[in-house]
Design an enzyme around this catalytic site. Sequence first.
Site, PDB file in Angstrom:
ATOM      1  NE  ARG A 325      -1.078   2.830   2.259  1.00 53.51           N
ATOM      2  CZ  ARG A 325      -0.600   3.548   3.272  1.00 53.51           C
ATOM      3  NH1 ARG A 325      -1.001   3.334   4.492  1.00 53.51           N
ATOM      4  NH2 ARG A 325       0.314   4.489   3.076  1.00 53.51           N
ATOM      5  CG  ASP A 416       3.545   3.592   2.566  1.00 57.67           C
ATOM      6  OD1 ASP A 416       3.132   4.094   3.633  1.00 57.67           O
ATOM      7  OD2 ASP A 416       3.860   4.276   1.585  1.00 57.67           O
TER       8      ASP A 416
HETATM    9  O1  LIG Z   1       4.573   9.180   2.882  1.00 64.91           O
HETATM   10  C1  LIG Z   1       3.798  10.103   3.198  1.00 64.91           C
HETATM   11  O2  LIG Z   1       3.781  11.184   2.639  1.00 64.91           O
HETATM   12  C2  LIG Z   1       2.864   9.907   4.343  1.00 64.91           C
HETATM   13  C3  LIG Z   1       2.600   8.485   4.535  1.00 64.91           C
HETATM   14  O3  LIG Z   1       3.238   7.823   5.330  1.00 64.91           O
HETATM   15  C4  LIG Z   1       1.657   7.825   3.630  1.00 64.91           C
HETATM   16  O4  LIG Z   1       0.898   8.489   2.917  1.00 64.91           O
HETATM   17  O5  LIG Z   1       1.685   6.593   3.606  1.00 64.91           O
HETATM   18 MG   LIG Z   2       3.361   5.800   4.750  1.00 61.77          MG
END
Ligand SMILES: O=C([O-])CC(=O)C(=O)O
Ligand SMILES: [Mg+2]
Length: 724
Positions: A325, A416
């Site tokens: 993700r 993620d």
């Molecule tokens: O990466 C970013 O900007 C913030 C974050 O952790 C995500 O959206 O998964």
């Molecule tokens: Mg993230």
Amino acid sequence: MHLSNIITLAHLRTPTLYKVSCRRSFLRVACLCCSDLSCVVVRKSDNRTTLSSLSIMFSSTRCSFLVIFPLTYLLIPPSQLATSRFAPFPVISNSGLGGCGRVCDARRQRSSPMKVVCMTPPSRSSDRNGSVVLETPLKELKKDSPVTDVDDNSTSAGGPQDVYGEDRATEDQFVTPWSVSVASGYTLLRDPHFNKGLAFSENERDAHYLRGLLPPTVIPQETQVKKMIQHVRQYQVPLQKYMAMMDLQERNERLFYKLLIEHVEELLPIVYTPTVGEACQKYGSIFMRPQGLYISLKEKGKIREVLRNWPEKNIQVIVVTDGERILGLGDLGCQGMGIPVGKLSLYTALGGVRPSACLPITIDVGTNNEKLLNDELYIGLKQRRATGQEYAELLHEFMTAVKQTYGEKVLIQFEDFANHNAFDLLEKYRSTHLVFNDDIQGTASVVLAGLVAALKLVGGNLADHRFLFLGAGEAGTGIAELIALETSKQTNAPLEEVRKNIWLVDSKGLIVSSRKDSLQHFKKPWAHEHEPVNNLLDAVNQIKPTVLIGTSGQGRTFTKEVIEAMASINKKPIILSLSNPTSQSECTAEEAYKWSQGRAIFASGSPFPPVEYDGKVFVPGQSNNAYIFPGFGLGLIMSGTIRVHDDLLLAASEALAAQVGQENFDKGLIYPPFTNIRKISAHIAANVAAKAYELGLATRLPQPKDLVKFAESCMYTPSYRTYR
Ligand SMILES: O=C([O-])CC(=O)C(=O)O
Ligand SMILES: [Mg+2]
């Protein structure tokens, strides 16, 4: 054991303590810089070795470098070592030193770009403790042969110089391609850790064989920064700017960080969200050189070995993803590597963690992204994602190997992962490892800080507000839980009670008690008594929230009607559109201000430019976990904290909220600007560390008196070092 694992370099002429990386109690110290060798055995205690006495012994040599060999390298039992005090060490021929046979001037006191390389690890076998002992061909080192036996100019095959037995090698004998070198000349220019480009001084050019390899001009780092920012600005396309920045990182690490720190507002959207999202999508085609460590199903059973292949040994932070993700872009498989790389650049630039202490890792268990599976340029495993036991086993081996390799205090930041794995991994490892999920906990902490600051603009306490989320995944439920925790602390009301002010909408509508049986476990605490509501607009009209938070990963879901409904219920509606990158943001800054007639207090996960509405300029804030994780991680590292507790997240939040000044509020901002981020990170780190000490989770004792100063003193600065 990998050679770079067992050799620590030290500067003899600095009579202080040297930290050494091996765990044995005896070390053999030898000078490899010149043929005028001496050798001693030193006893190390408490993982530190006193070298001050050695400077006397080495004062007869002209050399200023030492290489420290732990016992395993020499294969001499401690009993023998003890008696062979000051026993000489066999000479390694100048050719074997790759240019290091040059005599170094001991009078020069500064740091040296020295490195030790093993082209491939020698064959090895595990001892009983799981550590690895070199077997061949170093066995052939004549450990008893005195230095005086050695004829430095001897070229005879198999002679004393032939420590690797290479001269006698025949085709059926294995030979290890060792090379031990000081980075100098051409190699130095191509080593991103040491390269300074045109900033090498005249003296350095002489001392490090750089004459002629650079144009004659010498320019300071400041001028290089000016030149580089012009270079990056000449590109119109953000992805091209990203590639220019990555290229610089590969070429000259200190210049990269100096540039990033000095132009943080401008470059954050390039090396990080949103451009990093596009880079991940196109990783296969822009991929030039691997960054970070890839651990795929192919490495099952060998993860410790994979970790040992990483050149740095003193790791403090790992950011790991399985790519399922990536931001709000979905499953990008192995191409998710851009995220750990980007996050760790921020650990260094924003939080001051040394680049060499940061390790980006992507775990590749396959991908369910059909487009990638059919893409000939896809860099990952071309198979569908492993799940269940196969997934759990790989992750468990990884978690165990990390702790074995880097110890208890290495911070593992999960990034993620898809919802199901993110929650499970955090739950499973939070009591045994120092783990932190940025999407659940980091995002929660940054949003809570923004809300606490926003209360100064809208009035009331957290308990007076009603929250509605679109999206009930990691970010949504993570934020909801932290708001509930803080509210419960402030009001002394039970958690179950305060949760009732917080409502979540997922793809099936409002989460209500009649849906409880079919809900995933992390959604269940939010299933309150209410009739079913199946869309966001109806939920807004019925729940009448004061705060609307988007964590859905779905762009343009805060429609005109939704924002207008928020504006009709509230004088100053708080609207946070958190999904990343920009394309997935629930609404734009312009939409939020326009549809609320300029009354919204707005922040978003990805940056938006200022908006002019009705003659007034609105500067949207960025509610992104980048405010939190660098300082949070620094706080954990500098205090030697061994577990993450929710109160540490609250401490980070509180510190961030306290950094929003009146001048920011006057502009309607609920976050401070990123320009001051290193100062902000130091305050966050200090508050987190203070809480960790209070909870008894910090192991670095005694507690430093001034934690902010201590945090600042721990921070890496990217100015160039002067080489002797
Ligand atoms: O990466 C970013 O900007 C913030 C974050 O952790 C995500 O959206 O998964
Ligand atoms: Mg993230």
